[in-house]
Design a protein around this motif. Structure first.
Motif, mmCIF file in Angstrom:
data_model
loop_
_atom_site.group_PDB
_atom_site.id
_atom_site.type_symbol
_atom_site.label_atom_id
_atom_site.label_comp_id
_atom_site.label_asym_id
_atom_site.label_seq_id
_atom_site.Cartn_x
_atom_site.Cartn_y
_atom_site.Cartn_z
ATOM 1 N N ASN A 78 58.971 -43.762 24.140
ATOM 2 C CA ASN A 78 59.384 -42.367 23.987
ATOM 3 C C ASN A 78 59.386 -41.628 25.322
ATOM 4 O O ASN A 78 60.260 -40.812 25.596
ATOM 5 C CB ASN A 78 58.433 -41.640 23.025
ATOM 6 N N TYR A 82 62.594 -40.012 27.141
ATOM 7 C CA TYR A 82 62.575 -38.604 27.550
ATOM 8 C C TYR A 82 62.913 -38.475 29.036
ATOM 9 O O TYR A 82 63.698 -37.610 29.436
ATOM 10 C CB TYR A 82 61.198 -38.003 27.270
ATOM 11 N N HIS A 86 65.898 -36.473 30.697
ATOM 12 C CA HIS A 86 65.560 -35.392 31.622
ATOM 13 C C HIS A 86 66.263 -35.581 32.954
ATOM 14 O O HIS A 86 66.753 -34.625 33.569
ATOM 15 C CB HIS A 86 64.043 -35.355 31.815
ATOM 16 N N PRO A 135 64.436 -38.926 21.847
ATOM 17 C CA PRO A 135 63.838 -38.785 23.177
ATOM 18 C C PRO A 135 64.858 -38.437 24.257
ATOM 19 O O PRO A 135 64.581 -37.611 25.138
ATOM 20 C CB PRO A 135 63.228 -40.172 23.430
ATOM 21 N N GLY A 139 64.781 -34.861 26.249
ATOM 22 C CA GLY A 139 64.677 -34.798 27.705
ATOM 23 C C GLY A 139 65.814 -34.013 28.324
ATOM 24 O O GLY A 139 65.604 -33.180 29.216
ATOM 25 N N HIS A 145 57.453 -30.673 27.534
ATOM 26 C CA HIS A 145 57.011 -32.066 27.569
ATOM 27 C C HIS A 145 55.693 -32.281 26.835
ATOM 28 O O HIS A 145 55.500 -33.311 26.177
ATOM 29 C CB HIS A 145 56.885 -32.550 29.011
ATOM 30 N N TYR A 148 56.416 -32.238 23.141
ATOM 31 C CA TYR A 148 57.136 -33.466 22.799
ATOM 32 C C TYR A 148 56.196 -34.661 22.758
ATOM 33 O O TYR A 148 56.259 -35.493 21.843
ATOM 34 C CB TYR A 148 58.246 -33.727 23.823
#
Length: 221
Positions: A78, A82, A86, A135, A139, A145, A148
């Motif tokens: 995950n 993410y 991101h 994910p 991101g 964060h 999450y």
């Protein structure tokens, strides 16, 4: 030459817990981290792994240890997913005409995150294609964060270990009927292999489709 269910079952038993560990940890990580996971039968794999371990004398110790390992693999996957989302900024690469990686599915996931946030990440664990896209979209959307991480970690605890243990204790019940376990396990492993092969084929077909770059703002419209 016809291969009997009993001989296939013997081959599965001889494979040993080490193979189960390798397959489970690899599948779980991929499903939670990268696009290939959209096409893998993760849920049925976990249940099948639990049934396989039910046939080993040290199966109980292995299934509980593997439950912890699968949970960690899911949490790590995950975080990788993410980070990939991101790093892409707010741009998400879809596939024009894709079956899973398309504008519509990205829109659905983003709407879920926008409306439900924490709970969307938690529940996404039980929806196969959302499990992989969540994910990446979280991101790209720059979801908090810490929030999450907590939600995805709780989801990991309630997903992989639960399915492994269902398979393991369900397999223990199947063992009470001598012919039932070999038949069920052979069928499940066959379906798992077929599902994985088809999934990889569909993944290659999906990746061959033309790219369609969309932004987080666009999929929220």
């Amino acid at each position: 030459m016809v291969i009997s269910a009993s001989s296939s079952f013997g081959a599965l038993e001889s494979a040993g817990p080490a193979l189960v560990w390798a397959i489970v940890l690899t599948f779980v990580f991929i499903e939670c981290a990268v696009i290939l996971g959209l096409f893998l039968p993760g849920d049925s794999m976990l249940i099948t792994a639990g049934i396989v371990l039910a046939n080993h004398s040290s199966g109980a110790a292995h299934v509980w240890a593997l439950s912890a390992g699968a949970m960690i693999a899911a949490i790590f996957g995950n975080q990788v997913g993410y980070a990939i989302g991101h790093r892409s900024g707010n741009h998400i690469l879809a596939r024009r005409g894709g079956k899973y990686l398309n504008y519509t599915n990205l829109h659905r996931v983003n709407i879920l995150l926008e409306r439900y946030g924490f709970w969307a990440v938690l529940i996404a664990r039980w929806i196969p294609w959302v499990r992989t896209l969540c994910p990446l979209v979280a991101g790209a959307a720059k979801m908090n964060h810490s929030k999450y991480t907590v939600a995805s970690s709780l989801g990991a605890i309630l997903w992989a270990p639960v399915l492994l243990l269902i398979g393991f204790y369900g397999g223990s019940l199947l063992n009470q009927v001598s012919w039932l376990m070999p038949a069920v396990l052979t069928a499940m492993v066959a379906l798992l292999l077929i599902g994985t092969a088809l999934g990889i084929r569909h993944y290659r077909q999906e990746m061959a489709r033309p790219l369609e770059e969309v932004t987080v703002e666009e999929v929220l419209d």
